[in-house]
Design a protein around this motif. Structure first.
Motif, PDB file in Angstrom:
ATOM      1  N   LYS A  59       0.808  -1.211   0.000  1.00 21.22           N
ATOM      2  CA  LYS A  59       0.000   0.000   0.000  1.00 21.22           C
ATOM      3  C   LYS A  59       0.846   1.268   0.000  1.00 21.22           C
ATOM      4  O   LYS A  59       2.038   1.273   0.275  1.00 21.22           O
ATOM      5  CB  LYS A  59      -0.924   0.005   1.229  1.00 21.22           C
ATOM      6  CG  LYS A  59      -1.848  -1.214   1.310  1.00 21.22           C
ATOM      7  CD  LYS A  59      -2.853  -1.207   0.191  1.00 21.22           C
ATOM      8  CE  LYS A  59      -3.803  -2.395   0.312  1.00 21.22           C
ATOM      9  NZ  LYS A  59      -4.762  -2.434  -0.775  1.00 21.22           N
ATOM     10  N   ASP A  60       0.149   2.397  -0.250  1.00 20.12           N
ATOM     11  CA  ASP A  60       0.683   3.741  -0.083  1.00 20.12           C
ATOM     12  C   ASP A  60       2.034   3.935  -0.769  1.00 20.12           C
ATOM     13  O   ASP A  60       2.152   3.735  -1.968  1.00 20.12           O
ATOM     14  CB  ASP A  60       0.757   4.078   1.406  1.00 20.12           C
ATOM     15  CG  ASP A  60      -0.620   3.942   2.059  1.00 20.12           C
ATOM     16  OD1 ASP A  60      -0.686   3.448   3.184  1.00 20.12           O
ATOM     17  OD2 ASP A  60      -1.618   4.312   1.424  1.00 20.12           O
ATOM     18  N   ASN A  61       3.072   4.337   0.007  1.00 18.52           N
ATOM     19  CA  ASN A  61       4.344   4.656  -0.627  1.00 18.52           C
ATOM     20  C   ASN A  61       5.012   3.444  -1.237  1.00 18.52           C
ATOM     21  O   ASN A  61       5.807   3.557  -2.158  1.00 18.52           O
ATOM     22  CB  ASN A  61       5.292   5.324   0.372  1.00 18.52           C
ATOM     23  CG  ASN A  61       5.712   4.394   1.491  1.00 18.52           C
ATOM     24  OD1 ASN A  61       4.879   3.663   2.017  1.00 18.52           O
ATOM     25  ND2 ASN A  61       6.970   4.444   1.876  1.00 18.52           N
ATOM     26  N   VAL A 100      -3.376   0.166  -8.643  1.00 13.75           N
ATOM     27  CA  VAL A 100      -1.961   0.467  -8.869  1.00 13.75           C
ATOM     28  C   VAL A 100      -1.169  -0.764  -9.325  1.00 13.75           C
ATOM     29  O   VAL A 100      -0.384  -0.671 -10.284  1.00 13.75           O
ATOM     30  CB  VAL A 100      -1.332   1.120  -7.626  1.00 13.75           C
ATOM     31  CG1 VAL A 100       0.183   1.266  -7.780  1.00 13.75           C
ATOM     32  CG2 VAL A 100      -1.959   2.486  -7.375  1.00 13.75           C
ATOM     33  N   PRO A 101      -1.304  -1.938  -8.683  1.00 11.55           N
ATOM     34  CA  PRO A 101      -0.558  -3.094  -9.188  1.00 11.55           C
ATOM     35  C   PRO A 101      -0.880  -3.433 -10.646  1.00 11.55           C
ATOM     36  O   PRO A 101       0.002  -3.872 -11.386  1.00 11.55           O
ATOM     37  CB  PRO A 101      -0.989  -4.230  -8.244  1.00 11.55           C
ATOM     38  CG  PRO A 101      -1.351  -3.529  -6.973  1.00 11.55           C
ATOM     39  CD  PRO A 101      -2.005  -2.256  -7.417  1.00 11.55           C
ATOM     40  N   ALA A 102      -2.131  -3.227 -11.063  1.00 11.88           N
ATOM     41  CA  ALA A 102      -2.489  -3.461 -12.467  1.00 11.88           C
ATOM     42  C   ALA A 102      -1.770  -2.462 -13.377  1.00 11.88           C
ATOM     43  O   ALA A 102      -1.281  -2.823 -14.455  1.00 11.88           O
ATOM     44  CB  ALA A 102      -4.000  -3.366 -12.649  1.00 11.88           C
ATOM     45  N   ARG A 145       3.495   3.579  -4.492  1.00 14.77           N
ATOM     46  CA  ARG A 145       3.798   4.823  -5.197  1.00 14.77           C
ATOM     47  C   ARG A 145       5.225   4.854  -5.729  1.00 14.77           C
ATOM     48  O   ARG A 145       5.467   5.291  -6.864  1.00 14.77           O
ATOM     49  CB  ARG A 145       3.574   6.014  -4.248  1.00 14.77           C
ATOM     50  CG  ARG A 145       3.887   7.367  -4.864  1.00 14.77           C
ATOM     51  CD  ARG A 145       3.616   8.505  -3.883  1.00 14.77           C
ATOM     52  NE  ARG A 145       4.302   8.317  -2.613  1.00 14.77           N
ATOM     53  CZ  ARG A 145       5.595   8.579  -2.413  1.00 14.77           C
ATOM     54  NH1 ARG A 145       6.329   9.034  -3.408  1.00 14.77           N
ATOM     55  NH2 ARG A 145       6.142   8.407  -1.227  1.00 14.77           N
ATOM     56  N   ILE A 146       6.182   4.383  -4.941  1.00 13.02           N
ATOM     57  CA  ILE A 146       7.587   4.455  -5.349  1.00 13.02           C
ATOM     58  C   ILE A 146       7.852   3.647  -6.620  1.00 13.02           C
ATOM     59  O   ILE A 146       8.409   4.173  -7.583  1.00 13.02           O
ATOM     60  CB  ILE A 146       8.514   4.029  -4.196  1.00 13.02           C
ATOM     61  CG1 ILE A 146       8.446   5.087  -3.079  1.00 13.02           C
ATOM     62  CG2 ILE A 146       9.945   3.853  -4.677  1.00 13.02           C
ATOM     63  CD1 ILE A 146       9.131   4.673  -1.800  1.00 13.02           C
TER      64      ILE A 146
END
Length: 215
Positions: free
Chosen positions: A7-9, A80-82, A12-13
């Motif tokens: 999750k989150d950062n 995000v993973p997709a 994002r990173i």
């Protein structure tokens, strides 16, 4: 190599990293390498994920439905993973023709090393999510565009995960005496496109799509 998909950062990173790499690709070379259509005028790739059709902008990675009126589980719009798995596909994947053979996770390069993670993240999730609900499993699978019903296990299906790469989900039902079991097989051209660590994400996205369609 371990890619953080949490999750989150931790999402994002890696997303920011791959967005930066994506902007530097040659889109025509990527389209040829991945076997996807690229519209030079509109600067968009045509991507299928779990059978659902998207337009992906270049060089800015914006994702749209190809048909705004189409209904289904369009996880690529928000998950995000997709997004990361599609970015990695366009950045470095090579899609070659399959021989028709399918591989267990243990059979892909480095699969034996990461099998425990894959088992917990994908095989356990699939079998305990649907091993006692084969009707729900079938209901969800039948909503995946282009899905093919198979005769393996108690119930099984083959579907296209992303352009030119297919996956098989196989379930054996559980009862009062025996627990359910599951198997996930990958078309033998997967190792040219993704590494073993990526295939856990492939399984995650596939199961999440299935759960959304079966809800």
């Amino acid at each position: 190599m371990d890619f953080p998909y949490e999750k989150d950062n931790k999402e994002r990173i890696p997303l920011e990293h791959y967005l930066s790499e994506y902007r530097n690709i040659d889109p025509k070379e990527a389209a040829e390498r991945c076997g996807v259509e690229y519209d030079e005028e509109k600067q968009q790739f045509h991507i299928r994920l779990m059978g659902f059709r998207y337009l992906v902008d270049f060089p800015e990675f914006a994702v749209h439905k190809e048909d705004e009126n189409e209904e289904g589980a369009f996880l690529l719009l928000d998950m995000v993973p997709a997004k990361i798995i599609v970015l990695r596909f366009l950045i470095s994947a090579q899609v070659v023709k399959s021989s028709g053979k399918y591989l267990t996770y243990r059979e892909v390069p480095w699969g034996e090393v990461y099998f425990r993670q894959f088992e917990g993240r994908c095989l356990m999730r699939l079998k305990f999510g649907f091993g006692f609900k084969l009707d729900k499993f079938a209901e969800g699978m039948e909503k995946i565009p282009g899905v093919k019903k198979l005769s393996l296990g108690d119930v099984s299906y083959e579907f296209e995960f992303i352009n030119g790469l297919h996956v098989r989900f196989i379930l054996w039902a559980g009862d009062e005496e025996f627990p359910p079991s599951s198997q996930i097989l990958f078309e033998d051209n997967f190792p040219y496109a993704y590494q073993a660590e990526d295939l856990a994400v492939v399984g995650d996205i596939s199961i999440s799509t299935l759960k959304a369609l079966a809800a």
